[in-house]
Design an enzyme around this catalytic site. Structure first.
Site, mmCIF file in Angstrom:
data_model
loop_
_atom_site.group_PDB
_atom_site.id
_atom_site.type_symbol
_atom_site.label_atom_id
_atom_site.label_comp_id
_atom_site.label_asym_id
_atom_site.label_seq_id
_atom_site.Cartn_x
_atom_site.Cartn_y
_atom_site.Cartn_z
ATOM 1 N N ASP A 90 0.766 -1.541 0.003
ATOM 2 C CA ASP A 90 0.100 -0.177 -0.175
ATOM 3 C C ASP A 90 1.118 1.207 0.028
ATOM 4 O O ASP A 90 0.329 2.171 -0.486
ATOM 5 C CB ASP A 90 -0.525 0.253 1.914
ATOM 6 C CG ASP A 90 -2.678 -0.369 0.811
ATOM 7 O OD1 ASP A 90 -2.316 -0.742 -0.426
ATOM 8 O OD2 ASP A 90 -3.239 -0.484 2.124
ATOM 9 N N HIS B 131 -6.170 8.991 5.015
ATOM 10 C CA HIS B 131 -5.561 8.079 6.353
ATOM 11 C C HIS B 131 -4.060 8.597 6.786
ATOM 12 O O HIS B 131 -4.097 6.832 8.401
ATOM 13 C CB HIS B 131 -5.430 7.130 5.417
ATOM 14 C CG HIS B 131 -6.377 6.638 4.579
ATOM 15 N ND1 HIS B 131 -7.847 6.293 4.802
ATOM 16 C CD2 HIS B 131 -6.867 5.921 3.936
ATOM 17 C CE1 HIS B 131 -8.779 5.521 4.373
ATOM 18 N NE2 HIS B 131 -8.451 5.652 2.987
ATOM 19 N N HIS C 49 -13.785 5.223 1.436
ATOM 20 C CA HIS C 49 -12.900 5.387 1.974
ATOM 21 C C HIS C 49 -13.161 6.260 3.286
ATOM 22 O O HIS C 49 -13.315 7.449 3.372
ATOM 23 C CB HIS C 49 -11.564 5.087 2.389
ATOM 24 C CG HIS C 49 -11.193 3.735 1.788
ATOM 25 N ND1 HIS C 49 -11.177 4.085 -0.215
ATOM 26 C CD2 HIS C 49 -11.216 3.158 1.404
ATOM 27 C CE1 HIS C 49 -10.735 3.688 -0.620
ATOM 28 N NE2 HIS C 49 -10.745 2.232 -0.047
ATOM 29 N N ASP D 254 -14.274 7.955 -5.418
ATOM 30 C CA ASP D 254 -13.757 5.867 -4.909
ATOM 31 C C ASP D 254 -14.884 5.500 -5.282
ATOM 32 O O ASP D 254 -15.186 4.596 -4.647
ATOM 33 C CB ASP D 254 -12.660 5.615 -4.784
ATOM 34 C CG ASP D 254 -12.471 6.469 -3.696
ATOM 35 O OD1 ASP D 254 -12.950 7.326 -2.935
ATOM 36 O OD2 ASP D 254 -11.053 5.886 -2.307
ATOM 37 N N TYR E 156 -10.087 6.126 -8.346
ATOM 38 C CA TYR E 156 -8.307 4.672 -9.209
ATOM 39 C C TYR E 156 -9.072 4.406 -10.365
ATOM 40 O O TYR E 156 -8.190 3.761 -11.061
ATOM 41 C CB TYR E 156 -8.519 4.082 -7.710
ATOM 42 C CG TYR E 156 -8.078 3.986 -7.329
ATOM 43 C CD1 TYR E 156 -6.517 4.706 -6.048
ATOM 44 C CD2 TYR E 156 -9.099 4.414 -5.817
ATOM 45 C CE1 TYR E 156 -6.479 4.974 -4.571
ATOM 46 C CE2 TYR E 156 -8.948 5.573 -4.818
ATOM 47 C CZ TYR E 156 -6.497 5.543 -4.275
ATOM 48 O OH TYR E 156 -7.129 6.226 -3.190
HETATM 49 ZN ZN ZN Z 1 -10.801 6.207 -1.396
#
Ligand code: ZN
Length: 381
Positions: A95, A137, A174, A261, A300
């Site tokens: 990642d 994140h 996310h 996303d 993405y």
């Molecule tokens: Zn995301």
């Protein structure tokens, strides 16, 4: 005031120097395609908008959120020094690969978010967009989910240092865990994240019960959504939560993470938004933001990112654009294998039992948010 700047867009050709690697889903060249599509539409030529270069964030600025130990490791790894136990800092994983210049890349995109925050705090523009930002994140002491430095948290810290009330609204697929964690115990920042449920998607957090601690109790809001959630369900959940929360909190600045996303063709999530659903949420945010710092985020599918963020920039700049993509842009789009010809998508609805399940999950989770958070913040319904 006739020529006052209404919106500033941040971009640098230096982004082209960095690459997560050929098999990594995060393609930095999506930023170049976005810049080029906006340029092809002629949207950088308004007297009321400005295209700004990107400064580099200093270590002192990053230290407002990140630990010195982590920054030292990230800088060394970026320069090619072999760091023992780099995995302890989330680095060197599939990642979060240690690619050449990863530190410089991170300080550039964070510099853009910081400069945008400075302009907003100084009243030099009411709106600014950093398409490279929104790396939500990253934690204080480790990289996570393709994110090394949490530019959103660093920029929000600057805004609250100026005495501003900040609402952070994250519509990436996310959960915006890194930003939530950075401000989990304060009432100066209201964080709201709508995302695919952690039951089926990274990072596995972001449930309504995560409401903050101490003075921050009630100032972290999470609306998880089920796989197959489409525009209709997403916008319902958004309207049930975001506008009433913002009306009550009355932020000076709204910081938005606009990852695309959650789009139905994105390879990483299971949400099913179209561009129209995404833009409906963005338009509501635009109406409720006295000052607006827009950040990019996930995304993405190379066919989606330039279209989504070009439409966002047109909205920020207050310029109407036709849906048809300019012919001058199409060759580079085709070279990426992208076949889209319009900013808009064909309408899409989830049908059948999957729709009913997604509705049931959304109603349940929104109900939990309204029960756990609304009374604490004094939101009237
Ligand atoms: Zn995301």
């Amino acid at each position: 005031m006739t020529n006052a700047t209404q919106a500033v867009f941040f971009y640098t050709q230096k982004y082209r120097e960095f690459d997560y690697g050929p098999s990594h889903p995060m393609k930095i060249r999506r930023l170049t395609h976005t810049h080029d599509l906006i340029h092809a539409y002629g949207l950088f030529h308004s007297a009321h908008t400005r295209l700004a270069d990107v400064p580099t964030a200093t270590e002192d600025e990053l230290r407002r959120i990140h630990t010195k130990e982590y920054l030292d490791v990230l800088r060394a790894a970026s320069a090619g020094v072999s760091v023992p136990r780099s995995w302890h800092f989330g680095l060197g994983t599939s990642d979060n690969p240690i690619f050449e210049g990863v530190y410089a890349w991170s300080t550039l995109l964070t510099g853009a978010s910081l400069e945008a925050a400075r302009l907003l705090a100084a009243g030099e523009t009411p709106r600014a967009f950093n398409i490279a930002g929104g790396l939500h994140h990253a934690a204080s002491g480790r990289a996570s989910g393709f994110c090394y430095i949490n530019d959103a948290a660093v920029a929000i810290r600057l805004l609250i240092d100026h005495g501003l009330r900040v609402a952070y609204v994250d519509i990436d697929a996310h959960h915006g865990d890194g930003v939530q964690d950075a401000f989990y115990d304060t009432d100066q920042v209201l964080t709201i994240s709508l995302h695919e449920t952690g039951l089926t998607l990274f990072p596995g957090t972001g449930f309504p019960e995560e409401i903050g601690t101490g003075k921050g109790e009630g100032f972290s809001v999470n609306v998880p959504l089920a796989p197959e959630t489409d525009d209709e369900i997403f916008i319902w959940a958004f309207e049930e939560t975001v506008p009433p929360l913002l009306e009550t909190f009355r932020p000076d600045v709204v910081v938005t993470q606009l990852g695309i996303d959650a789009h139905r063709s994105d390879p990483l999530s299971h949400l099913r938004l179209t561009m129209q659903g995404f833009l409906r949420a963005v338009a509501i945010l635009a109406e409720s933001a006295p000052r607006w710092l827009a950040l990019g985020g996930g995304g993405y599918h190379l066919g989606n990112v330039p279209r989504a963020w070009t439409a966002v920039w047109a909205l920020m700049a207050g310029i109407e654009v036709g849906p048809e993509l300019p012919a001058a842009f199409l060759p580079q789009f085709r070279a990426e294998g992208c076949t889209e010809t319009s900013l808009a998508d064909a309408p899409y609805r989830t049908e059948g039992p999957r729709k009913e399940e997604a509705w049931h999950y959304a109603r349940t989770q929104v109900g939990r948010v309204q029960e756990l958070v609304f009374p604490r913040l004094g939101v009237r319904r």
